[in-house]
Scaffold this active site. Structure first.
Site, short mmCIF file in Angstrom:
data_model
loop_
_atom_site.label_atom_id
_atom_site.label_comp_id
_atom_site.label_asym_id
_atom_site.label_seq_id
_atom_site.Cartn_x
_atom_site.Cartn_y
_atom_site.Cartn_z
N LYS A 126 0.83 -1.21 0.00
CA LYS A 126 0.00 0.00 0.00
C LYS A 126 0.86 1.25 0.00
O LYS A 126 0.64 2.17 -0.79
CB LYS A 126 -0.91 -0.01 1.24
CG LYS A 126 -1.60 1.31 1.49
CD LYS A 126 -2.48 1.28 2.71
CE LYS A 126 -1.81 1.64 4.00
NZ LYS A 126 -1.49 3.07 4.18
N ASN A 127 1.84 1.30 0.90
CA ASN A 127 2.59 2.55 1.06
C ASN A 127 3.58 2.82 -0.07
O ASN A 127 4.12 3.92 -0.16
CB ASN A 127 3.33 2.56 2.41
CG ASN A 127 2.38 2.81 3.56
OD1 ASN A 127 1.20 3.07 3.34
ND2 ASN A 127 2.89 2.72 4.77
N CYS A 143 -5.77 13.28 13.28
CA CYS A 143 -5.49 11.90 12.91
C CYS A 143 -5.45 11.09 14.20
O CYS A 143 -4.98 11.60 15.22
CB CYS A 143 -4.15 11.85 12.20
SG CYS A 143 -3.45 10.23 12.05
N ARG A 191 0.61 14.66 13.45
CA ARG A 191 1.12 14.41 12.09
C ARG A 191 1.10 15.64 11.17
O ARG A 191 0.34 15.69 10.21
CB ARG A 191 0.37 13.25 11.43
CG ARG A 191 0.61 11.95 12.13
CD ARG A 191 -0.12 10.81 11.49
NE ARG A 191 0.61 10.15 10.41
CZ ARG A 191 0.21 9.06 9.80
NH1 ARG A 191 -0.92 8.49 10.15
NH2 ARG A 191 0.92 8.52 8.85
N ASP A 245 4.93 0.81 12.05
CA ASP A 245 3.75 0.11 11.53
C ASP A 245 3.68 -1.36 11.97
O ASP A 245 2.71 -2.06 11.65
CB ASP A 245 3.69 0.20 10.00
CG ASP A 245 3.26 1.58 9.53
OD1 ASP A 245 2.84 2.40 10.37
OD2 ASP A 245 3.34 1.84 8.32
N ARG A 300 -8.50 -0.62 4.78
CA ARG A 300 -7.64 0.39 4.15
C ARG A 300 -6.27 -0.19 3.80
O ARG A 300 -5.61 0.32 2.90
CB ARG A 300 -7.43 1.57 5.11
CG ARG A 300 -8.68 2.41 5.35
CD ARG A 300 -8.34 3.62 6.19
NE ARG A 300 -7.08 4.18 5.76
CZ ARG A 300 -6.18 4.74 6.56
NH1 ARG A 300 -6.40 4.84 7.84
NH2 ARG A 300 -5.05 5.21 6.09
C1 UD1 Z 1 4.36 7.05 6.49
C2 UD1 Z 1 3.53 5.82 6.29
C3 UD1 Z 1 3.00 5.31 7.62
C4 UD1 Z 1 4.15 5.11 8.60
C5 UD1 Z 1 5.02 6.36 8.68
C6 UD1 Z 1 6.26 6.16 9.52
C7 UD1 Z 1 2.63 6.15 4.08
C8 UD1 Z 1 1.44 6.45 3.23
N1 UD1 Z 1 2.44 6.15 5.39
O1 UD1 Z 1 3.49 8.05 7.03
O2 UD1 Z 1 2.32 4.09 7.40
O3 UD1 Z 1 3.61 4.86 9.88
O4 UD1 Z 1 5.43 6.77 7.38
O5 UD1 Z 1 7.02 5.10 9.02
O6 UD1 Z 1 3.70 5.89 3.57
N2 UD1 Z 1 6.51 14.91 10.60
C9 UD1 Z 1 6.66 16.26 10.85
N3 UD1 Z 1 6.48 17.13 9.80
C10 UD1 Z 1 6.16 16.73 8.55
C11 UD1 Z 1 6.02 15.35 8.30
C12 UD1 Z 1 6.20 14.47 9.35
O7 UD1 Z 1 6.93 16.67 11.96
O8 UD1 Z 1 6.01 17.57 7.66
C13 UD1 Z 1 6.70 13.95 11.70
C14 UD1 Z 1 5.43 13.14 12.01
O9 UD1 Z 1 4.58 13.84 12.87
C15 UD1 Z 1 6.01 11.90 12.62
C16 UD1 Z 1 7.32 11.71 11.86
O10 UD1 Z 1 7.61 12.96 11.25
O11 UD1 Z 1 6.29 12.13 13.98
C17 UD1 Z 1 7.29 10.67 10.79
O12 UD1 Z 1 6.15 10.86 9.99
P1 UD1 Z 1 6.15 10.51 8.43
O13 UD1 Z 1 7.30 9.67 8.10
O14 UD1 Z 1 5.96 11.78 7.67
O15 UD1 Z 1 4.83 9.66 8.31
P2 UD1 Z 1 3.94 9.58 7.01
O16 UD1 Z 1 4.79 9.82 5.82
O17 UD1 Z 1 2.69 10.38 7.18
#
Ligand code: UD1
Length: 417
Positions: free
Chosen positions: A22-23, A117, A122, A305, A397
């Site tokens: 999925k990801n 969320c 996030r 995850d 999902r």
């Molecule tokens: C992706 C995965 C999700 C997984 C996560 C961490 C997808 C669609 N989803 O989510 O399944 O749990 O990676 O491996 O691929 N953060 C910030 N600012 C930002 C972006 C992120 O502070 O602009 C922080 C988040 O709050 C979190 C950390 O960075 O604490 C990691 O998040 P991130 O890797 O961005 O998660 P996703 O990409 O949303």
């Protein structure tokens, strides 16, 4: 709303096929927006999040035709709508992945802020900062990110937190930017690498794939390609844990053991016998598992995850497991539900101490997010009598045909509509 009724106490034995990731599929589908040519993908999983993404891409102007074997053709000749609406983005945060491609290809995008969320705040600030560093003008208005740039410019971007979708968004945007973009402290997750390989097949110039420094030399246009989506390492890990918890003997095919090193090591430490070849993993378990301590962190460390699933394993293991979550705040929503099944868990801040019990009891529990739901399914597989899991849409999902796959292995799972 659908529910799952699971009769616990059956060993899982047999063989199942792992679906596409999925990801990896979500960003790769969005990459179709970067070219006017056809992108053909194989191994697309049948999941709610994929349908949501296809709806969003159709809304933006992507034509598509999907076959029954997991293949899809996508072609985005013309922009129809500049906007990714709140109604779609709120159901799936990964919708933010259209921002980079739309801005790079058409010079403008309006994408709803994802909002709250279940597993923490996030934010998407790093996506926005990165695009600003590439010259985009960005305003947040009426709950939308409105981004504009006549042509994005290459930039050196140091991300202060490792973000998976942030890295993917910026990497996609940079493929069509003018000049060189260097992403430092980039995410190294295999799904980021899979996206990079698809972009390279489309004509992108990307170096440092799989490392924390990704260098993208912008090109004028990308072309069509044919690309198979990688196997889902989290689905694989979830079925491995299920086999270990039920003391079963399971073979998973069409998977990639090399993306699961830490998970496999932890399961071996719990007493499992695991044999892996290039695309298969066989797991056998002959006794009650030993508890496992872990700390989540970006790849190649232990994936957040898989945290909830290992918590489920610890619930019935021998000893005390210490589970520390460092990626997301509030990712222990499954704890209260597991306690309803008789688990002994103490939470202090971002650490949970799980005291293994010999037997979980059946109860009615509620799924709260995708991986939390998976952990409740695992707990139910070993609980005595029948557990009902409500709000199962979360699991749809991310897990293709979960009840069919589990039943194929000898579990007793019923979907109640
Ligand atoms: C992706 C995965 C999700 C997984 C996560 C961490 C997808 C669609 N989803 O989510 O399944 O749990 O990676 O491996 O691929 N953060 C910030 N600012 C930002 C972006 C992120 O502070 O602009 C922080 C988040 O709050 C979190 C950390 O960075 O604490 C990691 O998040 P991130 O890797 O961005 O998660 P996703 O990409 O949303």
């Amino acid at each position: 709303m659908d529910k799952l009724a699971i009769q616990g106490g059956h060993r899982l034995c047999g063989e199942i096929r792992i679906s596409g990731a999925k990801n990896a599929a979500l960003p790769i589908l969005c990459a179709a927006l970067l070219s006017a040519d056809t992108l053909h993908l194989d191994n697309l999983p049948k999941l709610q999040d994929i349908s949501t993404t296809l709806t969003l891409l159709g809304h933006i102007g992507c034509e598509m035709s999907r076959d029954e074997q997991g293949g899809i053709d996508l072609q985005a000749v013309q922009l129809k709508q500049l906007e990714a609406p709140y109604s779609l983005v709120k159901t799936m945060r990964a919708s933010i992945l259209v921002l980079g491609p739309m801005l790079a290809r058409w010079g403008e995008a309006r994408v709803s802020l994802p909002g709250g969320c279940a597993i923490g705040s996030r934010p998407v600030d790093l996506h926005i900062k990165g695009l600003q560093a590439m010259g985009a003008e960005i305003h947040i208005e009426h709950g939308y990110i409105h981004a504009r740039a006549s042509r994005l410019q290459g930039a050196r971007i140091v991300m202060d937190t490792v973000t998976v979708t942030g890295t993917e968004n910026l990497m996609m945007a940079a493929t069509l930017a003018e000049g060189t973009t260097i992403l430092e402290n980039a995410a190294r997750e295999p799904e980021v690498t899979d996206l990079a390989h698809c972009l390279i097949a489309m004509g992108a110039d990307i170096q440092g794939v799989g490392t924390d420094t990704i260098i993208i030399q912008g090109v004028k246009r990308l072309h069509g390609a044919s690309y198979p989506i990688m196997p889902d390492r989290i689905e694989t890990g979830t079925y491995l844990v299920a086999a270990v918890m039920t003391q079963g003997n399971v073979t998973l095919t069409h998977t990639r053991p090399d993306t699961l090193d830490v998970v496999i090591d932890k399961l071996r430490a719990s007493g499992a016998l695991i044999q892996a070849t290039d695309h298969h993993i066989t797991v056998q378990m002959h006794q009650r598992p030993e508890s496992i301590s872990l700390r989540t962190a970006p790849y190649p460390a232990f994936p957040t995850d898989m945290q909830a699933q290992f918590m489920a394993l610890n619930c019935i293991a021998n000893g005390v497991g210490r589970v520390t979550e460092t990626i997301f705040e509030n990712r222990f929503m499954h704890v209260q539900e597991m306690q309803r099944l008789g688990a002994q868990i103490e939470v202090e801040g971002n650490t949970a101490l799980v005291y293994g019990v010999a037997q979980l009891q059946a109860a009615t529990v509620m799924a709260t997010d995708l991986r939390a739901s998976a952990s409740l399914v695992l707990a139910a597989l070993v609980a005595e009598s029948e557990t009902t899991i409500e709000r199962i849409y979360h699991i749809d999902r991310g897990y293709e045909g979960i009840e069919e796959k589990l039943n194929q292995l000898g579990a007793k799972v019923r979907r109640i509509h």
